[in-house]
Design a protein around this motif. Structure first.
Motif, short mmCIF file in Angstrom:
data_model
loop_
_atom_site.label_atom_id
_atom_site.label_comp_id
_atom_site.label_asym_id
_atom_site.label_seq_id
_atom_site.Cartn_x
_atom_site.Cartn_y
_atom_site.Cartn_z
N LEU A 28 55.67 26.60 53.55
CA LEU A 28 56.26 26.71 54.88
C LEU A 28 55.21 26.52 55.97
O LEU A 28 55.47 25.90 57.00
N GLU A 29 54.01 27.02 55.73
CA GLU A 29 52.95 26.89 56.72
C GLU A 29 52.56 25.44 56.92
O GLU A 29 52.31 25.01 58.05
N ILE A 30 52.53 24.64 55.82
CA ILE A 30 52.21 23.22 55.93
C ILE A 30 53.34 22.48 56.63
O ILE A 30 53.12 21.61 57.47
N ARG A 31 54.56 22.79 56.26
CA ARG A 31 55.72 22.04 56.77
C ARG A 31 55.96 22.29 58.24
O ARG A 31 56.27 21.39 59.00
N ILE A 32 55.86 23.52 58.71
CA ILE A 32 56.16 23.85 60.11
C ILE A 32 54.91 24.47 60.73
O ILE A 32 54.77 25.70 60.76
N GLN A 33 53.99 23.62 61.16
CA GLN A 33 52.76 24.14 61.75
C GLN A 33 53.01 24.79 63.10
O GLN A 33 52.29 25.71 63.49
N GLN A 34 54.02 24.31 63.81
CA GLN A 34 54.30 24.87 65.11
C GLN A 34 54.86 26.28 65.04
O GLN A 34 54.95 26.99 66.03
N ARG A 35 55.30 26.68 63.83
CA ARG A 35 55.85 28.03 63.69
C ARG A 35 54.91 28.93 62.89
O ARG A 35 55.32 29.81 62.15
#
Length: 515
Positions: A171-178
């Motif tokens: 999840l951290e890789i996929r949505i860096q903005q979050r």
């Protein structure tokens, strides 16, 4: 043990009928020795059948004296074949961890139970599993005579932690903005995992004997007989449900009644579980506590088999998993929000891409129009260039023709007229006319310069040289000697400043003299 109804019969471990509570008037009261024997048999069955808890009894040297059926099923060792062998060699064939020896030695030396440790053990089939274990020494007459080794399977918990960490990383890789939101969720989940681990560690704290271990279990434990009566309920039920153990033993239907209405099907299955003599049952459901709160429970039950091989009920373990489920639901909610945001960003990106493609197509169309216009301009420019070169050539030809006419035709004619006796009085006019014509011939470029500086005879010789005639051929055409032609050649080169003998006179005249 607490009973269902005063004076009601129940099946004991040894298969005999007994009455919990006060005996009937026509039967003798149970003696303390008999009650102690029955309690011992119940504890023995509980020792053998307790689900998910492996127990080995060791001598002071760490060799196996006895282990329960859960441990035998978990590790796959035959009791007779493993009796007398060191437990460390059975669990760690590839090498005994140092902390295992230290924990055992410390418990044997101090007489206190060891702290909980996690070990990677190996079964008889070569499977590797994680267990959470502790040593509990027992004494006789003030002397330590043996050791309990109590273990619980922690493999799924370790796998769940690894899966959770991997999912968090994805999840951290996929949505860096979050990142901040995901970090917060991860921290919350990690806190829940740590809290669950601490709860499991608190659950696994055992007392000096098995009775205290069962009484102080962190989870809600109970033993339900085949007829639906409760043989045993641990005190933890009050902490989880708000009801004391006596409420369940006096009203077994309370187990079904506190199940949340949304989990009726699960409640029906749990209510009929005591009729199933086979298999391990696991499921999750909600209950309504005494004060109306909703709690999630993880339910695990296994059949209890008596010494005579008969089915005597099910051993149940209810774990409070409310916080884990809440964290899981929160994670699913956040994941759904992130998916929706990604979808919105994707749609916006697609709209932007479509707009850019339309603009790009307009630019391509404009470039195509400019390309067509550019080709037309190039073709026009080419045509103009060709026309200019043609006009320049015609101009040069006209200039050369004028110079040739002036030099070879008009000037010789004037020269002849000037010699006529009848026109002697007009010589001055003829001289002025010759000067004008020579000036015109001198301003006609290189071709005009050639015509201006050469005499009429030299012009005729130069014209023949230009056409490629040899010396003898020129001499025959002009009816003069070859030597005279050679002299004219030298004079022409001299007048044209062609001192370099390597410059071909015919080539020079073809390049600069136009007829």
């Amino acid at each position: 043990m607490q009973s269902k109804t005063k004076g009601s019969p129940m099946n004991t471990v040894d298969g005999t009928d007994a009455y919990d509570g006060a005996p009937p008037d026509d039967s003798p009261a149970e003696s303390p020795v008999q009650a102690l024997r029955h309690d011992f048999k119940r504890l023995s069955v509980l020792f053998q059948q307790i689900p998910q808890v492996s127990i080995q009894v060791l001598n002071p040297k760490g060799c196996v004296m006895q282990w329960n059926q859960t441990a035998a099923h978990f590790y796959g060792y035959d009791l007779a074949a493993s009796t007398g062998k060191p437990l460390s060699n059975l669990l760690f064939p590839s090498g005994v961890p140092e902390e295992f020896q230290q924990s055992f030695s410390r418990a044997l030396r101090t007489g206190e139970k060891s702290a909980l440790h996690q070990w990677l053990v190996t079964t008889v089939k070569g499977e590797h599993r994680w267990v959470t274990a502790s040593f509990i020494p027992y004494t006789e007459k003030g002397r330590i005579t043996g050791m309990f080794c109590i273990q619980m399977d922690a493999t799924k918990s370790r796998q769940a932690e690894e899966i959770l960490l991997r999912f968090s990383h994805e999840l951290e890789i996929r949505i860096q903005q979050r990142t901040k939101e995901l970090t917060w969720v991860t921290q919350q989940l990690q806190g829940e995992i740590d809290q669950k681990r601490r709860a499991q560690e608190a659950l696994k704290q055992s007392e000096e004997n098995f009775r205290l271990f069962a009484q102080h279990s962190h989870n809600w434990e109970y033993w339900i007989a085949p007829d639906g009566s409760l043989v045993y309920v641990s005190p933890s039920c009050e902490r989880i449900s708000g009801y004391p153990p006596s409420a369940f033993t006096e009203e077994p239907a309370l187990l079904r009644r506190i199940v949340h209405p949304l989990d009726n099907m699960t409640g029906d299955a749990m209510a009929e579980a005591h009729l199933n003599p086979e298999g391990l049952l696991t499921f999750e459901f909600r209950i309504l506590t005494r004060n109306g709160d909703v709690r999630w429970l993880g339910h695990t039950s296994a059949p209890v088999i008596g010494e005579n091989g008969g089915y005597i009920g099910r051993r149940v373990n209810n774990r409070d998993i409310t916080r884990r489920r809440m964290a899981q639901e929160e994670l699913e909610r956040i994941h759904a929000q992130l998916e929706e945001r990604v979808a919105e960003r994707t749609r916006a990106l697609e709209d932007t891409t479509a707009a850019l493609r339309r603009k790009q197509q307009k630019l391509i169309d404009s470039q195509a129009s400019l390309g067509t216009l550019n080709r037309e301009l190039l073709e026009t420019n080419k045509a103009v260039s060709v026309l200019a070169r043609t006009m320049e050539k015609k101009k040069e030809a006209a200039i050369a023709h004028i110079g040739m006419t002036v030099t070879s035709k008009i000037l010789p004619l004037i020269s002849n007229l000037r010699k006529e006796k009848l026109l002697v009085r007009h010589r001055a006019e003829f001289d002025v006319l010759c000067a004008y014509l020579n000036d015109i011939a001198g301003n006609l470029g290189e071709s005009g310069r050639i015509l201006h500086c050469l005499s009429a005879t030299e012009m005729r010789v130069a014209s023949m040289i230009r056409k490629g005639l040899k010396t003898n051929e020129i001499a025959g055409a002009l009816n003069i000697s070859p030597l005279t032609v050679k002299t004219h050649r030298k004079n022409i080169r001299k007048k044209l400043n062609l001192s370099n003998e390597q410059v071909n006179l015919a080539s020079y005249l073809r390049a600069n003299l136009t007829e």
